[in-house]
Write a protein that holds these residues in place. Structure first.
Motif, PDB file in Angstrom:
ATOM      1  N   MET A   1       0.848  -1.193   0.000  1.00 42.46           N
ATOM      2  CA  MET A   1       0.000   0.000   0.000  1.00 42.46           C
ATOM      3  C   MET A   1       0.884   1.243   0.000  1.00 42.46           C
ATOM      4  O   MET A   1       1.847   1.309   0.759  1.00 42.46           O
ATOM      5  N   LYS A   2       0.525   2.199  -0.865  1.00 40.46           N
ATOM      6  CA  LYS A   2       1.297   3.438  -0.903  1.00 40.46           C
ATOM      7  C   LYS A   2       0.799   4.361   0.217  1.00 40.46           C
ATOM      8  O   LYS A   2      -0.357   4.755   0.224  1.00 40.46           O
ATOM      9  N   TRP A   3       1.668   4.656   1.141  1.00 39.34           N
ATOM     10  CA  TRP A   3       1.205   5.466   2.275  1.00 39.34           C
ATOM     11  C   TRP A   3       2.188   6.563   2.678  1.00 39.34           C
ATOM     12  O   TRP A   3       1.790   7.553   3.296  1.00 39.34           O
ATOM     13  N   LEU A   4       3.447   6.428   2.311  1.00 34.64           N
ATOM     14  CA  LEU A   4       4.435   7.419   2.728  1.00 34.64           C
ATOM     15  C   LEU A   4       4.109   8.789   2.143  1.00 34.64           C
ATOM     16  O   LEU A   4       3.754   8.892   0.968  1.00 34.64           O
ATOM     17  N   ASN A 149       0.502 -15.990   9.933  1.00 37.65           N
ATOM     18  CA  ASN A 149       0.946 -16.170   8.555  1.00 37.65           C
ATOM     19  C   ASN A 149       0.171 -15.275   7.584  1.00 37.65           C
ATOM     20  O   ASN A 149      -0.232 -15.711   6.502  1.00 37.65           O
ATOM     21  N   ALA A 150      -0.097 -14.066   8.010  1.00 36.21           N
ATOM     22  CA  ALA A 150      -0.794 -13.110   7.149  1.00 36.21           C
ATOM     23  C   ALA A 150       0.008 -11.818   7.074  1.00 36.21           C
ATOM     24  O   ALA A 150      -0.354 -10.806   7.672  1.00 36.21           O
ATOM     25  N   PRO A 151       1.136 -11.852   6.360  1.00 39.85           N
ATOM     26  CA  PRO A 151       2.007 -10.673   6.303  1.00 39.85           C
ATOM     27  C   PRO A 151       1.470  -9.598   5.362  1.00 39.85           C
ATOM     28  O   PRO A 151       0.495  -9.831   4.647  1.00 39.85           O
ATOM     29  N   GLY A 152       2.125  -8.447   5.386  1.00 40.58           N
ATOM     30  CA  GLY A 152       1.794  -7.380   4.448  1.00 40.58           C
ATOM     31  C   GLY A 152       1.090  -6.222   5.121  1.00 40.58           C
ATOM     32  O   GLY A 152       0.300  -6.409   6.034  1.00 40.58           O
ATOM     33  N   ASP A 153       1.405  -5.008   4.656  1.00 42.07           N
ATOM     34  CA  ASP A 153       0.801  -3.838   5.285  1.00 42.07           C
ATOM     35  C   ASP A 153      -0.708  -3.798   5.071  1.00 42.07           C
ATOM     36  O   ASP A 153      -1.456  -3.350   5.929  1.00 42.07           O
ATOM     37  N   PHE A 154      -1.168  -4.310   3.934  1.00 40.11           N
ATOM     38  CA  PHE A 154      -2.607  -4.199   3.691  1.00 40.11           C
ATOM     39  C   PHE A 154      -3.413  -5.177   4.546  1.00 40.11           C
ATOM     40  O   PHE A 154      -4.619  -4.955   4.772  1.00 40.11           O
ATOM     41  N   ALA A 155      -2.766  -6.204   5.046  1.00 39.35           N
ATOM     42  CA  ALA A 155      -3.430  -7.099   6.000  1.00 39.35           C
ATOM     43  C   ALA A 155      -3.819  -6.287   7.232  1.00 39.35           C
ATOM     44  O   ALA A 155      -4.933  -6.394   7.754  1.00 39.35           O
ATOM     45  N   LYS A 216      -7.709   7.401  -4.282  1.00 46.36           N
ATOM     46  CA  LYS A 216      -6.269   7.592  -4.052  1.00 46.36           C
ATOM     47  C   LYS A 216      -5.339   6.698  -4.859  1.00 46.36           C
ATOM     48  O   LYS A 216      -4.124   6.887  -4.808  1.00 46.36           O
ATOM     49  N   SER A 217      -5.876   5.702  -5.522  1.00 47.43           N
ATOM     50  CA  SER A 217      -5.020   4.724  -6.228  1.00 47.43           C
ATOM     51  C   SER A 217      -3.861   4.277  -5.343  1.00 47.43           C
ATOM     52  O   SER A 217      -2.702   4.392  -5.717  1.00 47.43           O
ATOM     53  N   PHE A 218      -4.190   3.812  -4.172  1.00 42.06           N
ATOM     54  CA  PHE A 218      -3.144   3.533  -3.183  1.00 42.06           C
ATOM     55  C   PHE A 218      -2.724   2.064  -3.119  1.00 42.06           C
ATOM     56  O   PHE A 218      -1.794   1.708  -2.403  1.00 42.06           O
ATOM     57  N   LEU A 219      -3.410   1.225  -3.848  1.00 47.55           N
ATOM     58  CA  LEU A 219      -3.119  -0.208  -3.724  1.00 47.55           C
ATOM     59  C   LEU A 219      -1.905  -0.616  -4.535  1.00 47.55           C
ATOM     60  O   LEU A 219      -1.700  -0.157  -5.658  1.00 47.55           O
ATOM     61  N   ASP A 220      -1.104  -1.468  -3.944  1.00 44.71           N
ATOM     62  CA  ASP A 220      -0.013  -2.114  -4.659  1.00 44.71           C
ATOM     63  C   ASP A 220      -0.501  -3.476  -5.123  1.00 44.71           C
ATOM     64  O   ASP A 220      -1.464  -4.028  -4.589  1.00 44.71           O
ATOM     65  N   GLU A 221       0.187  -4.003  -6.100  1.00 46.70           N
ATOM     66  CA  GLU A 221      -0.063  -5.373  -6.551  1.00 46.70           C
ATOM     67  C   GLU A 221      -0.053  -6.306  -5.333  1.00 46.70           C
ATOM     68  O   GLU A 221       0.838  -6.233  -4.500  1.00 46.70           O
ATOM     69  N   GLU A 226      -3.424  -9.780   0.267  1.00 43.78           N
ATOM     70  CA  GLU A 226      -2.974  -9.709   1.670  1.00 43.78           C
ATOM     71  C   GLU A 226      -4.170  -9.610   2.611  1.00 43.78           C
ATOM     72  O   GLU A 226      -4.215 -10.257   3.651  1.00 43.78           O
ATOM     73  N   ALA A 227      -5.148  -8.791   2.214  1.00 42.61           N
ATOM     74  CA  ALA A 227      -6.344  -8.638   3.054  1.00 42.61           C
ATOM     75  C   ALA A 227      -7.139  -9.944   3.084  1.00 42.61           C
ATOM     76  O   ALA A 227      -7.582 -10.387   4.144  1.00 42.61           O
TER      77      ALA A 227
END
Ligand SMILES: [Zn+2]
Length: 284
Positions: A1-4, A149-155, A216-221, A226-227
């Protein structure tokens, strides 16, 4: 996820590093006050052994500087996710002629007290309808990755959006309605209502992701995966299997992994808040 570099919410009450969030700190706080009183009143005769000991903060997590840095970064991330939920729900409420009341998110570590009682990190993230606040211990962020076992910022973003979903249910009266029904229902039926509430919160998290992406087009591939993976990992059947080795459907209060994934995906695909009637869905 683009957040910075994006806006972080100011509705965050950061209680990390506050000992026990008021649970274990009682003796310590009284000790300090008494000590200050004695000192202030010039009590030179005070036997130091009579001063209540500050409670040893043994159950307080102490972070290394690197861990602290990581923790702060996660806190910043959570603020951006919360801001994204504010932007989406402000818009959707306004479109329906209503005004969204933004919730406060409390970040804590180890323990916290809320209008719903005291909680420890082991409680996991939760929403308290009594004070309209979301409570999140960032340890859960690590747990998603290391234990579930659910990594990733979007999780983690999904988890925050799910709790905000409970806030929506509180604002629109669903929570109060269901709680009334539960009081008249037997245990199995009451559990079923809980499952429907949880699945609807998952659906609302999906609706949020749909609109946030449009704005926002904030999602990464891979973010949606991940969610979905997190929804799969924290389904009641999975959690039960992990803890007891067997699945007991009557005790489900969140929904199975398949149900959770189904409703998040449905919210994400439709973005249509009207399609989240988990209460009258035939397969439940
Ligand atoms: Zn929930």
């Amino acid at each position: 996820m683009k957040w910075l570099g994006r806006r972080g919410s100011s509705n965050v009450d950061d209680r990390r590093g506050i000992s026990g969030g008021g649970i274990a700190a009682g003796g310590g706080v009284i000790g300090v006050i008494m000590y200050l009183l004695y000192t202030f009143l010039g009590g030179g005769e005070v036997d130091p052994s009579q001063i209540p000991q500050l409670s040893p903060e043994s159950n307080q997590t102490v972070l290394t500087p690197e861990e602290q840095k990581k923790d702060d970064e996660r806190a910043e991330f959570i603020k951006v996710v919360l801001a994204d939920t504010e932007d989406v729900w402000n818009k959707l409420f306004a479109e329906n002629g209503k005004q969204y009341q933004e919730p406060t998110l409390v970040l804590f570590r180890d323990g916290v007290s809320s209008a719903c009682g005291n909680a420890s990190a082991a409680s996991g993230p939760f929403y308290c309808p009594g004070d309209n606040k979301l409570y999140i211990d960032l340890v859960f962020y690590q747990d998603l990755q290391n234990k579930l076992n659910a990594p990733g910022d979007f999780a983690m973003a999904y988890v925050v959006a799910h709790e905000v979903g409970h806030h929506i249910q509180n604002l629109n009266g669903t929570a109060a309605k269901i709680s009334r029904l539960q009081q008249q229902a037997g245990e199995t039926e009451a559990n079923r209502y809980s499952v429907m509430m949880e699945l609807q919160a998952d659906f609302l998290a999906g609706v949020w992701a749909n609109h946030a992406q449009k704005m926002k087009s904030f999602l990464d591939e891979g973010d949606i995966d991940e969610a979905l993976n997190a929804a799969n990992a924290i389904g009641d059947d999975m959690l039960q299997k992990k803890s007891t080795g067997q699945v007991v459907p009557d005790a489900f209060t969140h929904g199975t992994s398949a149900q959770r994934m189904y409703w998040f995906r449905k919210g994400f695909q439709t973005g249509d808040i009207k399609q989240g009637d988990t209460f009258n869905a035939p397969d439940l």
